[in-house]
Design an enzyme around this catalytic site. Structure first.
Site, PDB file in Angstrom:
ATOM      1  N   GLU A  60      44.896  55.492  43.429  1.00 47.48           N
ATOM      2  CA  GLU A  60      45.904  54.928  42.515  1.00 47.48           C
ATOM      3  C   GLU A  60      45.817  55.590  41.147  1.00 47.48           C
ATOM      4  OE1 GLU A  60      45.236  51.448  40.252  1.00 47.48           O
ATOM      5  OE2 GLU A  60      43.484  50.840  41.411  1.00 47.48           O
ATOM      6  N   LYS A  70      36.998  41.607  40.916  1.00 45.62           N
ATOM      7  CA  LYS A  70      36.347  41.499  39.615  1.00 45.62           C
ATOM      8  C   LYS A  70      36.042  40.058  39.270  1.00 45.62           C
ATOM      9  CE  LYS A  70      39.430  44.121  37.625  1.00 45.62           C
ATOM     10  NZ  LYS A  70      40.206  44.534  38.549  1.00 45.62           N
TER      11      LYS A  70
HETATM   12  N1  PSU Z   1      40.723  47.015  38.928  1.00 45.93           N
HETATM   13  C1  PSU Z   1      40.083  47.907  38.148  1.00 45.93           C
HETATM   14  N2  PSU Z   1      40.815  48.693  37.349  1.00 45.93           N
HETATM   15  C2  PSU Z   1      42.156  48.640  37.344  1.00 45.93           C
HETATM   16  C3  PSU Z   1      42.829  47.711  38.214  1.00 45.93           C
HETATM   17  C4  PSU Z   1      42.068  46.918  38.982  1.00 45.93           C
HETATM   18  O1  PSU Z   1      38.881  47.986  38.148  1.00 45.93           O
HETATM   19  O2  PSU Z   1      42.783  49.403  36.612  1.00 45.93           O
HETATM   20  C5  PSU Z   1      44.331  47.723  38.300  1.00 45.93           C
HETATM   21  C6  PSU Z   1      44.759  48.102  39.729  1.00 45.93           C
HETATM   22  O3  PSU Z   1      45.786  49.049  39.650  1.00 45.93           O
HETATM   23  C7  PSU Z   1      45.282  46.800  40.300  1.00 45.93           C
HETATM   24  C8  PSU Z   1      45.869  46.178  39.067  1.00 45.93           C
HETATM   25  O4  PSU Z   1      46.228  46.981  41.328  1.00 45.93           O
HETATM   26  O5  PSU Z   1      44.901  46.451  38.055  1.00 45.93           O
HETATM   27  C9  PSU Z   1      46.102  44.703  39.221  1.00 45.93           C
HETATM   28  O6  PSU Z   1      46.920  44.279  38.189  1.00 45.93           O
HETATM   29  P1  PSU Z   1      47.563  42.815  38.240  1.00 45.93           P
HETATM   30  O7  PSU Z   1      46.382  41.901  38.141  1.00 45.93           O
HETATM   31  O8  PSU Z   1      48.460  42.763  37.032  1.00 45.93           O
HETATM   32  O9  PSU Z   1      48.317  42.728  39.526  1.00 45.93           O
END
Ligand code: PSU
Ligand code: MN
EC number: 4.2.1.70
Length: 310
Positions: free
Chosen positions: A26, A160
């Protein structure tokens, strides 16, 4: 009808033409997950880890309306330095492409792109999940619903600890997503190898994970698998040390009224500051570890597909 604006890099196109393993990556982790210049170094390092493990990396992003499957070094660098790149999930991917925009793909959007390009294995750091306080905010990442409908196996280091991990596992169960811990019974907690929660499934070898992915394909089951690969022990941060920091970061987010898409990037940045960079060091170690495992799974899947002819 005009063709879908999707371009594979020469490296990815060659790998796919010769049926060699490819791993999707990604780009939101580059634009919103880590600060410059570490984000660029990590993006390059992770690609090289995948090459070193015998597979081809395909970092995915939308550039000027075109969905790129595999980026060259200049494109990686431009993304890493970009200031206000859109964060694209399922909801905004097509709109960004239709309007000629540029954006980084989250786990959900990267899964969609990987499936369109014929890539089945994807490595990242952590997935989005159910945020703490979701009973009031309703903040649940689209990543969870994507795992239920798009047939891509995602290797992550669990969820996380900024999330409500228990609720995240509940939603994954409701959505019918297999959650497989690698080499341990507990569900890993991103910066820490263990959480107090047991993972629903456990596998110890890449070949088993590839077989389970392949079996789902044979059964025409939509949706992917979440592979929860623990951070290497020598890089982890103890959960007890992180707990007050996460609470502080969450409280700061609330005070500043951070909402929606901005929540995850804000918390990651705040935890980076509060740990004086240690969270980033751990994040880098776990992403690289996930990349290596994903390359092994992709290699096993190629072998399996050759053997079975499907
Ligand atoms: N976890 C990480 N770093 C990140 C993300 C997740 O350690 O940058 C990013 C990923 O792209 C994940 C997104 O899909 O955050 C999730 O965002 P949201 O909670 O807004 O859906
Ligand atoms: Mn969200």
């Amino acid at each position: 009808m005009t063709a879908l604006p999707l371009i594979r890099s020469a490296e990815v196109a060659a790998a796919m033409a010769s049926d060699t393993p490819v791993v999707a990556l990604e780009s939101t982790i580059i634009t919103h997950g880590m600060p410059y210049p570490q984000n660029l170094e990590v993006a390059r390092q992770v690609e090289n880890d995948i090459r070193g493990a015998g597979a081809t990396p395909a970092t995915i992003a939308v550039i000027d309306g075109t969905l790129h499957i595999g980026l060259d070094d200049a494109q990686l660098e431009a993304l890493a330095q970009a200031k206000s790149v859109a964060k694209l999930s399922r909801a905004d991917l097509a709109a960004c492409m239709a309007t000629g925009g540029t954006g980084a793909t989250t786990v959900a959007a990267t899964m969609i792109a990987a499936q369109l390009a014929g890539i089945e294995i994807f490595a990242t750091g952590g997935i989005g999940g159910v945020h703490r306080g979701a009973e009031n905010s309703f903040d649940i990442s689209a990543d969870l619903m994507e795992l239920a409908q798009t047939r891509v196996t995602v290797v992550a280091a669990g969820a996380k600890a900024i999330l409500d991990v228990e609720k995240t596992l509940e939603v994954l169960e409701t959505q019918g997503v297999p959650v497989i811990a690698v080499g341990q019974d507990s569900f890993p907690a991103f910066w820490s190898a263990h959480s107090p929660l047991k993972a629903p499934l456990r596998m110890d070898r890449a070949a088993e994970i590839a077989r389970a992915h392949h079996m789902r394909g044979q059964m025409a089951l939509p949706g992917g698998q979440l592979i929860a690969n623990p951070i290497p022990a020598d890089s982890e941060i103890a959960a007890e040390a992180l707990a007050p920091i996460i609470a502080q970061a969450q409280a700061d987010a609330d005070v500043h009224g951070i909402r929606g898409k901005a929540v995850t990037p804000y918390l990651l940045q705040r935890i980076f500051e509060l740990t004086e960079g240690r969270s980033l060091t751990a994040n880098i170690a776990l992403v690289r570890n996930n990349a290596r495992l994903a390359a092994q799974i992709a290699s096993e899947l190629v072998t399996l597909t050759r053997e079975t002819g499907s």
